[in-house]
Design a protein around this motif. Structure first.
Motif, short mmCIF file in Angstrom:
data_model
loop_
_atom_site.label_atom_id
_atom_site.label_comp_id
_atom_site.label_asym_id
_atom_site.label_seq_id
_atom_site.Cartn_x
_atom_site.Cartn_y
_atom_site.Cartn_z
N LYS A 99 0.82 -1.22 0.00
CA LYS A 99 0.00 0.00 0.00
C LYS A 99 0.85 1.27 0.00
N THR A 101 1.41 3.72 -1.83
CA THR A 101 0.92 5.04 -2.24
C THR A 101 -0.02 5.64 -1.21
N ARG A 102 -0.39 4.86 -0.18
CA ARG A 102 -1.35 5.38 0.78
C ARG A 102 -0.86 5.29 2.22
N VAL A 103 0.43 5.05 2.41
CA VAL A 103 0.99 5.08 3.76
C VAL A 103 2.20 6.00 3.76
N SER A 104 2.52 6.53 4.93
CA SER A 104 3.68 7.41 5.05
C SER A 104 4.89 6.59 5.47
N ARG B 10 -8.38 9.47 -1.78
CA ARG B 10 -7.97 8.09 -2.06
C ARG B 10 -8.85 7.15 -1.26
N SER B 11 -9.19 6.03 -1.89
CA SER B 11 -10.05 5.06 -1.21
C SER B 11 -9.27 4.32 -0.13
N LEU B 15 -7.03 -1.13 3.43
CA LEU B 15 -6.33 -0.54 4.57
C LEU B 15 -6.93 -1.09 5.87
N LYS B 51 -4.45 11.29 6.85
CA LYS B 51 -3.91 12.41 6.07
C LYS B 51 -3.46 12.00 4.67
N GLU B 52 -3.14 10.71 4.47
CA GLU B 52 -2.72 10.27 3.14
C GLU B 52 -3.90 10.10 2.20
N LEU B 53 -5.11 10.08 2.74
CA LEU B 53 -6.27 9.76 1.92
C LEU B 53 -7.14 10.97 1.60
#
Lengths: 112, 87
Positions: A99, A101-104, B10-11, B15, B51-53
């Motif tokens: 994941k 692109t969606r985690v820091s 972002r979906s 997650l 914050k990433e979404l």
């Protein structure tokens, strides 16, 4: 050198077998990665500015600002690769992170 | 009183349950949906978790659904960019 169209110099065109996950990011993936880092930075900055106006603070926000570099402060090595103890030279592409692109994932162990 | 204008960009598919729970608590159900929450450490903490979404702006007041629809609506009528040639 960087043409467009069918004969542009991308990784699949310049090398042989590239249909698996490549070992490094392409320059387009890197550009999008920088964009995502900046998007997160802007969210943090917005939250910080809004709370500061009201004289409030937030522990997680303060911790983030203290520990995490912004996109401009990060070195390219940390933007596109991450520490891995099993990897040769202890580094692997950040796109191997699930994941990613969606985690820091911004900081790595000191010295690596 | 100002508000956070939070848009899910972002979906959260795939997650952790905790992350999706935070989105549910913010009232975000699908991508590009926008919600307004008052500026407070509580809501800032929830936004910080995702914050990433999301994309966040600080606005002066919460817009109603009708006002948000008006924002998206294109201007009525049309412009003549160049007069058509008529014989």
């Amino acid at each position: 050198m960087f043409g467009f169209g069918a004969f542009r110099a991308t990784s699949p065109m310049s090398g042989g077998l590239l249909w698996k996950i490549p070992w490094r990011l392409s320059r387009f993936q890197k550009a999008r990665q920088r964009q995502r880092l900046r998007a997160v930075d802007s969210v943090v900055a917005t939250l910080d500015a809004a709370l500061a106006k009201r004289g409030e603070s937030l522990k997680s926000l303060e911790l983030w600002k203290e520990t995490m570099p912004t996109e401009a402060e990060m070195i390219p090595r940390d933007k596109y690769t991450m520490f891995d103890r099993k990897e040769k030279r202890y580094r692997k592409g950040i796109h191997k992170l699930p994941k990613w692109t969606r985690v820091s994932q911004r900081v790595n162990p000191p010295g690596y | 009183m100002s508000f956070f204008r939070v848009t899910l960009h972002r979906s959260a598919i795939g997650l952790p349950e905790r992350t999706r729970g935070v989105l549910a608590a913010l009232g975000l159900r699908k991508r590009t949906q926008t919600v307004f929450h008052p500026v407070s450490p509580q809501f800032a903490g929830m936004i910080m978790k995702v914050k990433e979404l999301v994309r966040v702006e600080e606005v002066d007041r919460a817009l109603s659904p009708a006002e948000m629809r008006d924002e998206r609506r294109p201007e009525r009528g049309f412009w003549l960019e160049k007069p058509a040639h008529r014989a």
